[in-house]
Motif scaffolding. Structure first.
Motif: not given
Ligand code: SF4
Ligand code: SF4
Ligand code: SF4
Lengths: 252, 382
Positions: A21, A25, A40-41, A56, A58, A120-123, A133-135
């Motif tokens: 994340c 970001n 963000y998380t 976790r 978020l 968190c922007s939800f990617c 999403t990256a996470c």
């Molecule tokens: S969805 Fe994106 S911004 Fe949100 S926690 Fe996962 S990686 Fe971070």
């Protein structure tokens, strides 16, 4: 609509999601930080009767988000594909969103002259390009899954049904505050994870909506009543004056 | 006498100095450096006191103008001008306080173009803008008279009835919407204060608080400017105030009972009992002056009446501060920083100074009585 499914039983606390994340970001990676304008998380550990549990937190990306409904200028918006996004350039910093979020998610840059919100922007960009999403991509155990909300609900139900002794029979976020795009399944009570219990199942904006919908009829009837009262009392004053004048015998 | 004046002057200067320092810190280093706000307690003294209470105490403006221009209660005419002045200054201070509190105040204008009618804050923003304009027009004849602008003065006066009606509606919306701000917090606000009726409760308490404020301010200016108190007028206000407090208290208890939380108020000992104790303090401050105001002996004595007004203003303030602070879990450990307090005190001091200035240079306290015997409905005063 996209969603994330977080399976607490599978989280091993490696922090890969947090690192991913931060990288996605452009945020600084910090050990042990709380949710904040640059975090963000977070991954947390809690000791329970069933041993150490990692999980976790978020933004929940509520389906009808309180934060977006209260923002006077629409700096926060729920996108039809799931993410609740924030536009800092138009935000006026009233922090109503911070106050209104039932999950205490939005964090504010308190020590800035031009403070922004962090959450968190939800990617959102990645989703737009067809990526997860990256996470979710980084998670090695599948504790965070990214996909269609209905699909993930099905997955969650299947997992719970497959191991009823392990999971609590509940998908957190399925119905809370009208449903969220982040869903949790767990073997320990959601309360121990810091997720508020007993949230209303109705979306929170409805609570305000009921009051706001009274306004137009209220304005209309107040206008009519005021006009009526003005006319009545004006008439009364005039009559009283006329009487006074006839009594004193003089007419102009 | 001399010493007392000096004392007040120095106190005011000290407050201004502290306020200016706090202002510099606020705008150079951000809210975090100047305030005790946090993500758990994003609204503090500036919202809870300056905005919620400031707007409420300005309610005397719309109450008195409505009584005089819509209901033709001619007796109240002598206090229209000071009430409008108080409300106008109150709203100006609320706007200044908002500029302190908003993190990105330069974006405030966007609320006028980017509409989100689902947001109570949006409604609040519009009410502040529109009602401040109404108050400015209601107040303007005093200024125009002073400048000798006859035409402008007459034009502003001729609009007084529709203006008053607009002021009533806007104020009603604004006062109630401050309560509606908290409707979105059903899980965060303590059940002793959370209620779907919050908008109504805020409206009733604002009318009562606004009337109390007029009594308080009349007492203060009687002292400061050596005027006789309009006792027969204020006595009427005290009566009206009691009625509104009565309605407020009735609504409050009926609602607590309906939601099954009347017993929550009994939790006055042990852990987490602060809310219940604050609740009872608030109750006492409302009930005692309202009960005493039932007796004409209390209403007819200037000192006692003034005391009633002060207590009621206190009750009103405590109610708003309870909603904005005590009722939130994080609020129970929040206490404003000295800089937050300094800014608030500075704004109040500036308000008092502006009031004095206006009284000295404009006909705030004169005029209506002269021509009262003539045909009052034709001569319209603002
Ligand atoms: S969805 Fe994106 S911004 Fe949100 S926690 Fe996962 S990686 Fe971070
Ligand atoms: S969790 Fe909070 S910040 Fe996230 S969408 Fe819901 S209300 Fe908004
Ligand atoms: S702080 Fe910004 S994003 Fe949050 S409600 Fe206010 S204007 Fe909207």
């Amino acid at each position: 609509m996209f969603a994330l499914l977080i399976d607490v039983t599978r989280c091993v606390g490696c922090g890969a999601c947090v690192a991913a994340c931060c990288e996605a970001n452009g945020l600084p990676l910090e050990e042990g930080a709380d949710l904040g304008p640059y975090h963000y998380t977070v991954v947390r550990k809690v000791r329970t009767r069933r041993g150490e549990v990692y999980y976790r937190l978020l933004c929940m990306h509520c389906l009808d988000p309180a934060c977006a409904s209260v923002c006077p200028i629409g700096a926060l918006k729920k996108r039809p594909d799931g993410p609740v996004t924030y536009n800092a350039s138009i935000c006026m910093g009233c922090r109503y969103c911070v106050q209104a979020c039932p999950f205490e998610v939005p964090r504010y840059e308190w020590n800035s002259r031009a403070p922004k919100l962090g959450k968190c922007s939800f990617c959102a960009e990645r989703l737009q390009h067809g990526q997860v999403t990256a996470c979710a991509e980084a998670c090695p155990t599948g504790a965070t899954l990214c996909g269609e909300r209905n699909e993930l609900l099905k997955v969650a139900r299947e997992r719970i049904a497959a191991e009823p002794g392990k999971y609590l029979p509940k998908i957190y976020g399925e119905r809370e505050v009208g449903g969220t795009s982040v869903l949790y399944i767990s073997h320990v009570p959601f309360r121990t994870l810091g997720l508020p219990e007993h949230l209303p199942l109705e979306p929170l904006p409805g609570y305000t909506g009921r009051a706001l919908s009274q306004i137009p009829p209220l304005v209309g009837s107040a206008g009519i009543v005021l006009a009526g009262l003005w006319w009545l009392t004006d008439r009364k004053a005039e009559v009283a004056r006329a009487e006074r004048e006839t009594r004193s015998g003089g007419r102009r | 006498m001399m010493i007392r004046r000096l004392f007040w002057r120095w106190l005011a200067l000290a407050i201004l100095a502290a306020g200016v320092y706090a202002t510099i810190v606020r705008f150079t280093q951000g809210l975090g450096a100047a305030t005790n706000l946090s993500d758990q307690m994003p609204w503090g003294l500036w919202v809870g006191f300056d905005v919620l209470c400031g707007v409420g105490l300005a309610a005397g403006g719309f109450t008195i103008t409505t009584a005089v221009y819509i209901l033709h209660l001619e007796k109240l005419r002598p206090i229209v001008r000071p009430a409008v002045l108080t409300a106008f200054l109150g709203y100006l201070l609320v706007i200044v306080a908002l500029l302190y509190d908003l993190g990105r105040p330069w974006n405030i204008w966007r609320a006028t173009v980017m509409w989100n009618p689902r947001s109570v804050m949006f409604e609040v923003a519009w009410c502040v803008m529109l009602y401040t304009t109404v108050l400015a027009v209601e107040f303007s004849p005093l200024l125009f008279d002073r400048l000798g602008w006859r035409r402008a003065s007459r034009a502003a006066r001729s609009a007084i009835v529709p203006l008053t009606a607009a002021g009533f509606i806007l104020s009603t919306l604004h006062q109630s919407s401050l309560g509606s701000l908290y409707l979105i917090l059903p899980t965060k606000l303590h059940p002793l204060w959370y209620s779907p009726l919050l908008p109504w409760l805020f409206w009733f308490s604002a009318v009562a608080g606004g009337l109390a404020m007029v009594i308080f301010e009349s007492g203060m200016s009687a002292r400061a400017f050596g005027r006789a108190l309009e006792l027969d007028v204020l006595e009427k206000l005290a009566r009206a105030m009691t009625v509104f407090v009565g309605l407020f208290l009735f609504l409050r208890w009926w609602d607590l009972g309906r939601r099954g939380h009347a017993a929550t108020a009994l939790h006055v000992w042990g852990a987490d009992s602060l809310p219940a104790r604050m609740f009872w303090l608030e109750m006492a401050l409302f009930v005692i002056p309202a009960a005493l105001a039932l007796s004409s002996r209390w209403r007819r004595s200037p000192q006692r009446l003034f005391g009633l007004g002060c207590t009621m203003v206190g009750a009103f303030l405590l109610h708003r501060l309870n909603v904005s602070t005590t009722a939130l879990a994080a609020g129970q450990s929040y206490f404003p920083s000295w800089m937050e307090i300094a800014v608030t005190l500075m704004l109040v001091t500036l308000g008092v100074a502006a009031f004095r200035f206006a009284v000295r240079h404009l006909a705030v306290f004169e005029g209506p009585r002269r021509m009262k015997e003539e045909r009052p409905t034709q001569v319209v005063y603002a």
